[in-house]
Design a protein around this motif. Sequence first.
Motif, PDB file in Angstrom:
ATOM      1  N   ARG A  66      18.091  -8.355  28.872  1.00 55.15           N
ATOM      2  CA  ARG A  66      18.032  -9.591  29.652  1.00 55.15           C
ATOM      3  C   ARG A  66      19.434 -10.158  29.878  1.00 55.15           C
ATOM      4  O   ARG A  66      20.287 -10.116  28.987  1.00 55.15           O
ATOM      5  CB  ARG A  66      17.201 -10.652  28.921  1.00 55.15           C
ATOM      6  CG  ARG A  66      15.697 -10.469  29.074  1.00 55.15           C
ATOM      7  CD  ARG A  66      14.942 -11.461  28.243  1.00 55.15           C
ATOM      8  NE  ARG A  66      13.503 -11.398  28.499  1.00 55.15           N
ATOM      9  CZ  ARG A  66      12.696 -10.467  28.019  1.00 55.15           C
ATOM     10  NH1 ARG A  66      13.184  -9.493  27.265  1.00 55.15           N
ATOM     11  NH2 ARG A  66      11.404 -10.490  28.304  1.00 55.15           N
ATOM     12  N   SER A  67      19.621 -10.750  31.057  1.00 50.32           N
ATOM     13  CA  SER A  67      20.887 -11.407  31.391  1.00 50.32           C
ATOM     14  C   SER A  67      20.959 -12.768  30.688  1.00 50.32           C
ATOM     15  O   SER A  67      20.003 -13.226  30.074  1.00 50.32           O
ATOM     16  CB  SER A  67      20.955 -11.619  32.904  1.00 50.32           C
ATOM     17  OG  SER A  67      19.956 -12.580  33.271  1.00 50.32           O
ATOM     18  N   HIS A  68      22.101 -13.441  30.827  1.00 47.29           N
ATOM     19  CA  HIS A  68      22.227 -14.804  30.286  1.00 47.29           C
ATOM     20  C   HIS A  68      21.154 -15.726  30.872  1.00 47.29           C
ATOM     21  O   HIS A  68      20.474 -16.441  30.137  1.00 47.29           O
ATOM     22  CB  HIS A  68      23.615 -15.373  30.609  1.00 47.29           C
ATOM     23  CG  HIS A  68      24.683 -14.837  29.708  1.00 47.29           C
ATOM     24  ND1 HIS A  68      26.019 -15.055  29.938  1.00 47.29           N
ATOM     25  CD2 HIS A  68      24.620 -14.101  28.561  1.00 47.29           C
ATOM     26  CE1 HIS A  68      26.724 -14.470  28.976  1.00 47.29           C
ATOM     27  NE2 HIS A  68      25.916 -13.891  28.146  1.00 47.29           N
ATOM     28  N   ALA A  69      21.030 -15.706  32.199  1.00 52.51           N
ATOM     29  CA  ALA A  69      20.070 -16.607  32.857  1.00 52.51           C
ATOM     30  C   ALA A  69      18.652 -16.342  32.350  1.00 52.51           C
ATOM     31  O   ALA A  69      17.888 -17.278  32.066  1.00 52.51           O
ATOM     32  CB  ALA A  69      20.145 -16.429  34.367  1.00 52.51           C
ATOM     33  N   GLN A  70      18.326 -15.083  32.216  1.00 52.94           N
ATOM     34  CA  GLN A  70      16.979 -14.738  31.724  1.00 52.94           C
ATOM     35  C   GLN A  70      16.770 -15.199  30.281  1.00 52.94           C
ATOM     36  O   GLN A  70      15.688 -15.678  29.920  1.00 52.94           O
ATOM     37  CB  GLN A  70      16.756 -13.218  31.822  1.00 52.94           C
ATOM     38  CG  GLN A  70      16.580 -12.723  33.260  1.00 52.94           C
ATOM     39  CD  GLN A  70      16.541 -11.201  33.348  1.00 52.94           C
ATOM     40  OE1 GLN A  70      17.378 -10.513  32.758  1.00 52.94           O
ATOM     41  NE2 GLN A  70      15.585 -10.671  34.086  1.00 52.94           N
ATOM     42  N   MET A  71      17.797 -15.077  29.463  1.00 51.27           N
ATOM     43  CA  MET A  71      17.656 -15.507  28.064  1.00 51.27           C
ATOM     44  C   MET A  71      17.527 -17.033  27.980  1.00 51.27           C
ATOM     45  O   MET A  71      16.808 -17.556  27.126  1.00 51.27           O
ATOM     46  CB  MET A  71      18.848 -15.020  27.223  1.00 51.27           C
ATOM     47  CG  MET A  71      18.764 -13.566  26.796  1.00 51.27           C
ATOM     48  SD  MET A  71      17.196 -13.089  25.966  1.00 51.27           S
ATOM     49  CE  MET A  71      17.231 -14.104  24.489  1.00 51.27           C
ATOM     50  N   ILE A  72      18.243 -17.717  28.853  1.00 56.71           N
ATOM     51  CA  ILE A  72      18.136 -19.179  28.836  1.00 56.71           C
ATOM     52  C   ILE A  72      16.723 -19.604  29.252  1.00 56.71           C
ATOM     53  O   ILE A  72      16.137 -20.509  28.651  1.00 56.71           O
ATOM     54  CB  ILE A  72      19.248 -19.779  29.726  1.00 56.71           C
ATOM     55  CG1 ILE A  72      20.585 -19.640  28.978  1.00 56.71           C
ATOM     56  CG2 ILE A  72      18.967 -21.253  30.058  1.00 56.71           C
ATOM     57  CD1 ILE A  72      21.806 -19.775  29.833  1.00 56.71           C
ATOM     58  N   ASP A  73      16.172 -18.914  30.237  1.00 58.76           N
ATOM     59  CA  ASP A  73      14.769 -19.173  30.617  1.00 58.76           C
ATOM     60  C   ASP A  73      13.831 -18.898  29.433  1.00 58.76           C
ATOM     61  O   ASP A  73      12.864 -19.625  29.206  1.00 58.76           O
ATOM     62  CB  ASP A  73      14.359 -18.280  31.799  1.00 58.76           C
ATOM     63  CG  ASP A  73      15.036 -18.713  33.098  1.00 58.76           C
ATOM     64  OD1 ASP A  73      15.611 -19.827  33.127  1.00 58.76           O
ATOM     65  OD2 ASP A  73      14.995 -17.928  34.071  1.00 58.76           O
ATOM     66  N   GLU A  74      14.145 -17.839  28.707  1.00 56.60           N
ATOM     67  CA  GLU A  74      13.311 -17.460  27.556  1.00 56.60           C
ATOM     68  C   GLU A  74      13.346 -18.571  26.499  1.00 56.60           C
ATOM     69  O   GLU A  74      12.313 -18.934  25.922  1.00 56.60           O
ATOM     70  CB  GLU A  74      13.850 -16.140  26.980  1.00 56.60           C
ATOM     71  CG  GLU A  74      12.830 -15.247  26.341  1.00 56.60           C
ATOM     72  CD  GLU A  74      11.921 -14.552  27.362  1.00 56.60           C
ATOM     73  OE1 GLU A  74      10.738 -14.379  27.046  1.00 56.60           O
ATOM     74  OE2 GLU A  74      12.400 -14.202  28.470  1.00 56.60           O
ATOM     75  N   VAL A  75      14.533 -19.099  26.247  1.00 60.14           N
ATOM     76  CA  VAL A  75      14.667 -20.186  25.263  1.00 60.14           C
ATOM     77  C   VAL A  75      13.866 -21.407  25.732  1.00 60.14           C
ATOM     78  O   VAL A  75      13.160 -22.050  24.938  1.00 60.14           O
ATOM     79  CB  VAL A  75      16.155 -20.537  25.030  1.00 60.14           C
ATOM     80  CG1 VAL A  75      16.284 -21.823  24.201  1.00 60.14           C
ATOM     81  CG2 VAL A  75      16.868 -19.380  24.328  1.00 60.14           C
ATOM     82  N   ALA A  76      13.938 -21.712  27.019  1.00 60.49           N
ATOM     83  CA  ALA A  76      13.176 -22.851  27.545  1.00 60.49           C
ATOM     84  C   ALA A  76      11.675 -22.626  27.376  1.00 60.49           C
ATOM     85  O   ALA A  76      10.926 -23.554  27.018  1.00 60.49           O
ATOM     86  CB  ALA A  76      13.531 -23.066  29.020  1.00 60.49           C
ATOM     87  N   ALA A  77      11.232 -21.401  27.607  1.00 58.48           N
ATOM     88  CA  ALA A  77       9.805 -21.091  27.451  1.00 58.48           C
ATOM     89  C   ALA A  77       9.377 -21.216  25.987  1.00 58.48           C
ATOM     90  O   ALA A  77       8.279 -21.699  25.678  1.00 58.48           O
ATOM     91  CB  ALA A  77       9.531 -19.674  27.977  1.00 58.48           C
ATOM     92  N   ILE A  78      10.261 -20.785  25.090  1.00 58.19           N
ATOM     93  CA  ILE A  78       9.955 -20.895  23.651  1.00 58.19           C
ATOM     94  C   ILE A  78       9.903 -22.377  23.247  1.00 58.19           C
ATOM     95  O   ILE A  78       9.039 -22.806  22.486  1.00 58.19           O
ATOM     96  CB  ILE A  78      10.978 -20.087  22.812  1.00 58.19           C
ATOM     97  CG1 ILE A  78      10.817 -18.588  23.119  1.00 58.19           C
ATOM     98  CG2 ILE A  78      10.822 -20.374  21.330  1.00 58.19           C
ATOM     99  CD1 ILE A  78      11.896 -17.691  22.528  1.00 58.19           C
TER     100      ILE A  78
END
Lengths: 314, 314
Positions: free
Chosen positions: B110-122
Amino acid sequence: MITISEVGPRDGVQSLDFIVDIEVKKRWITAEAAAGVPEIEVGSFVNYKRLPQMQDTTALVKHALTLPGLAVAVLVPNLRGAQAAVEARAHKLSIPVSASETHSLRNVNRSHAQMIDEVAAIRALVDDLPTEARPSIEVGIATAFGCTIEGHVPQSTVTDLAERLMEAGADEVGLSDTTGYADPKMIRDRVRAVQTAIGARHITGVHLHNTRGLGLANALAALECGITTLDASLGGLGGCPFAPGASGNIVTEDLVYMLEAMGHSTGIDLPSLIAARKDLAEALTAARSDAPVYGFLADAGLPLHYTPPERAAQ
Amino acid sequence: MITISEVGPRDGVQSLDFIVDIEVKKRWITAEAAAGVPEIEVGSFVNYKRLPQMQDTTALVKHALTLPGLAVAVLVPNLRGAQAAVEARAHKLSIPVSASETHSLRNVNRSHAQMIDEVAAIRALVDDLPTEARPSIEVGIATAFGCTIEGHVPQSTVTDLAERLMEAGADEVGLSDTTGYADPKMIRDRVRAVQTAIGARHITGVHLHNTRGLGLANALAALECGITTLDASLGGLGGCPFAPGASGNIVTEDLVYMLEAMGHSTGIDLPSLIAARKDLAEALTAARSDAPVYGFLADAGLPLHYTPPERAAQ
């Protein structure tokens, strides 16, 4: 500028259970000097019956004096050793005086009072020389952070001894963690106490072992107190035969890497130092497969795109 | 009070080339908790086909939750892992987000943007839980001091990422020296920069490796900046199979010794910790004779007359 004093040819080899050939030692000293190591303790003028490993010290001093710019240090436990060192024209005499009197008696068979007399006698010997021929006299206070025989060594014992050694004629006093008992707080406390006792310009060096893994953390604490000379041993040689790989001096190449990465200049070229370490490790393991050569940088390598930083104007 | 977070059962075993039996892991976790280790990362909720070593994580969380007072942490790389961790009732989710985007893509795809989305989802997942059931969310910024693929990682990348991760809902951000590229100056510079960026109370922990021997010096530098949580691994487990003994996490028992000797309280009983380490080393070397267990204190032993100091009122 931080001065690295390589002590491997003295402290590193004296606990080995096999004799390191003089040609191996010469190549080692030559390679480190060529890599930019500014000072090397090449041996000690002791009773060779007790320490046969050191019987080539005169020849090694002679060899080291041919290497341009290198400060040549030797350990001398007494006046007789100092006479030999003066005759060999070593630049620096390093005298071990143990803060633990029990250790002093076992190590050099002398009490504190006797060692202080010895330092005064060495001072007189040196002062009789023409100015340009005088070596510097540095006393290393051994077991300055604790003793494997006495246990705790009071800080006041260390500061009192430092004062008396300066009065006896030392140019400088260093603190040695002979036993690997120091921690960063103890380093700060004791270095600062000795700075207060004898003046910061008379304590510029520490000698650290990595016995409990704290060696470089202790070096960092010492730097923060203004220490500018650090002893170390290539491949972390030294220490205790019954705890292999666990008790050597701090590792020269790991220390230089830490310092340079932090922006401290050491004048040492790391790739050349790592190459010197590789040659030494090969020579020692050829002699004895379990020679206690250790360290981390040599296994891991320099970081990708590593360049000597000089990123801070230090 | 310094908090030691044991990461051996996760970071320590995941690079081993043999599966550690769940009973060995349970005894290990139990023994460390009994010695007073306050937090243990017991595993990770990842794709078990990629990391079969981690397939017992649910069972280990369940076991660890029976140990009184222990904070139970798990690594989760994405929302699906977080769902599993929430279901297992872990206390703390540790999410790795790599400052090196190349490393992030290889590590978690995952890219940075995708990981940040992942953190928001968590964050959203956790906020939907009743207050008392919510685990804390800590993001560990991996390769925060450099990357073996990209080399230098700019400090601004790390601080920018820390800010965006806090905005996405992290409770805390930690810095991880995944590659062993950090030095004490870099630790100070980057920890302080992140403290400035997101507030000191949101960065309390660092995760260090001892790849180049600087691990404890780096820990000392972090402490000086106000860091109060340090990850470590019993017996220095972890690291790279192609550099044996050279690339593990910082060694829990050596770190605890350094801290306690300096007068920092950890709540950990060192002799019990050393006993736990001995049991673990025996179990691992029974499975594989060259298991990468290392460290210094366990070989050298505690200093003579060592007593837990509490000599400073810290």
